[in-house]
Design an enzyme around this catalytic site. Structure first.
Site, PDB file in Angstrom:
ATOM      1  CD  GLN A 138      -2.428   1.125   2.816  1.00  0.00           C
ATOM      2  OE1 GLN A 138      -1.837   0.600   3.767  1.00  0.00           O
ATOM      3  NE2 GLN A 138      -3.584   1.721   2.963  1.00  0.00           N
ATOM      4  CB  SER A 141       1.964   6.879   4.618  1.00  0.00           C
ATOM      5  OG  SER A 141       0.860   6.266   5.218  1.00  0.00           O
ATOM      6  CB  SER A 173       3.672  -3.019   5.483  1.00  0.00           C
ATOM      7  OG  SER A 173       3.306  -2.060   6.446  1.00  0.00           O
ATOM      8  CD  GLU A 256      -4.869   0.205   6.363  1.00  0.00           C
ATOM      9  OE1 GLU A 256      -5.236   1.191   5.691  1.00  0.00           O
ATOM     10  OE2 GLU A 256      -3.689   0.025   6.728  1.00  0.00           O
ATOM     11  CD  GLU A 378      -4.103  10.425  18.891  1.00  0.00           C
ATOM     12  OE1 GLU A 378      -3.791   9.752  17.882  1.00  0.00           O
ATOM     13  OE2 GLU A 378      -3.621  10.206  20.017  1.00  0.00           O
TER      14      GLU A 378
END
Ligand code: FAD
Length: 408
Positions: A138, A141, A173, A256, A378
């Protein structure tokens, strides 16, 4: 909420066990956690052997009709309910089998391609996922775009029938072992940030991709930085429409989070640890064990509720949003408790440590996988506050502004 199997579910559970018991033994009642994946950093060769055994088991499942249970039959699945798939996963977890490696392919890329892919994309990518031949990573990010994923800056410029990509991804990952990547790129800077993103299906052998492993404190290198330098991607590898990647992104992220939220308990092993450490009679430890037990059971019931709703054809409600956050806070409780119970022994590592360092790795350091991966605690609270509780939205000063005008 139904806790007991219906006669049909009990028959299905028996069918699962008949298949599983032909291929593996049940795990021993008291598993040797010191020999598990989480106990020690393994050499590259050991990691490779483990990945191969996961692929072999996936291949067996595929050959015997047990892969992709919820996938439509036309794509090689069985078209079963997620409730039945959940029962299979419960039973599979009781056997000594090499599971893993496929969360990003079968769990995330596959369901996204099924919903948003062209017929050609489905024909090309889905079967090798189910057989275990091709795994995915993936590439979402970036150094400046994690929680604020829509702020990503990896650029994409259309050049004839190709898209030229330049930029950097991070925390990817399993990039090194993956055949393909789910790659997000900024393809239009003149529109607000959510509207100028494209979702590409990337062949990881394309020239211009540089994968650099990141060393973790555990000694492993599960994450990578991925640099993309003039990487040319065929335009037919766009998933959905160009500049309309946000829809497929949400499909991937939902899958996910459901996967991360659906993890299970290990409470019996924690009790055994308390006994081994001689703290099972300590009143403070007992109180914390009860809190952990209550949390573990609550999450299990929440999971049953989501599965029961799904098996009745109902859309899961806020329960599924709560599941990931509840599981994260359970892992936090668990990590703190096992370290307290081990006392000074918790500072040891690898062969010197209790269970080869399993608890330090899995429960203490490992808690951050759930608490950060797939969206931080958060961020989950923000989503629940706004979408479930109807609280006022966070201030979003970049809302509606063309991406190129957002200050950095
Ligand atoms: C085990 C693991 C595996 C991962 N695998 C992958 C992968 O394969 N591919 C991939 O693309 N990414 C992967 N990631 C990255 C992951 O998605 C990001 O780490 C995550 O989205 C957080 O982004 P960030 O690290 O940039 O933190 P930031 O977004 O910079 O956040 C830093 C801190 O600020 C807080 N914060 C940020 N925004 C808000 C807000 N609006 N309100 C309140 N608090 C806020 C966060 O909660 C956090 O505590 C993985 C992460 C982990 C831990």
């Amino acid at each position: 909420m139904d806790f007991d199997d219906t006669p049909e579910e009990a028959a299905w559970r028996d069918e699962c066990n008949a298949f599983l018991s032909r291929h593996a033994e049940l795990k021993p009642e008291r598993a040797d956690l010191g020999r598990s994946y989480w106990a020690k950093a393994r050499s590259e060769a050991e990691e490779h052997t483990y990945a191969q055994s996961c692929r072999a088991w996936q291949r067996t499942k595929f050959d015997e009709g047990w892969a992709g249970l919820t996938w439509p039959t036309e794509y090689g699945g069985r078209g079963l309910s997620s409730h039945r798939a959940g029962i299979f996963a419960e039973e599979e977890g009781r056997y000594d089998l090499p599971q893993g490696q496929f969360a990003q392919s079968i769990g995330m890329a596959g369901p996204t391609i099924i919903v948003h892919g062209t017929d050609e994309q489905k024909a090309r990518y889905l079967a090798p996922m189910l057989t275990g031949e091709e795994t995915w990573c993936q590439l979402f990010s970036e150094p400046g775009a994690g929680s604020d994923l829509a702020g990503l800056r990896t650029s994409a410029v259309v050049d004839g029938d190709e898209i030229v990509v330049n930029g950097q991804k991070v925390w990817t990952s399993n990039a090194g072992e993956s055949a393909h990547g789910m790659l997000l790129v900024r393809s239009d800077v003149d529109v607000p940030k959510h509207r100028g993103i494209s979702y590409l299906l990337l062949d990881m052998t394309t020239p211009g991709i540089d994968i650099r492993p990141l060393k973790q404190p555990t000694g492993r290198s599960e994450f990578n930085e991925v640099f993309l330098d003039d990487v040319r991607v065929p335009i037919e590898n766009v998933l959905g429409e160009i500049n309309a990647g946000w829809g497929p992104i949400l499909t991937t992220l939902t899958n996910e989070r459901t996967g991360i939220g659906g993890q299970s308990g290990m409470f019996d092993d924690v009790i055994e640890l308390a006994r081994d450490m001689g703290v099972a009679d300590d009143p403070v430890v007992r109180q914390d064990l009860m809190k952990l037990y209550a949390r573990t059971r609550t999450i299990a019931y929440l999971g049953y509720r989501v599965r029961t709703a799904a098996s009745r054809g109902e859309m899961p409600g806020p329960e599924s949003s709560v599941l990931k956050l509840a599981n994260s806070s359970r892992l936090e409780q668990l990590g703190n408790l096992v370290m307290t119970m081990m006392g000074a022994r918790g500072t040891l590592y690898a062969d010197d440590a209790v269970m080869g360092g399993f608890w330090q790795n899995y429960a203490f350091l490992g808690q951050w996988m759930s608490r950060i991966g797939g969206g931080t605690d958060e961020v989950q609270r923000n989503i629940m506050g706004e979408n479930v509780l109807g609280l006022p939205q966070e201030p979003r000063p970049d809302k509606g502004i063309p991406f190129k005008d957002i200050p950095t």
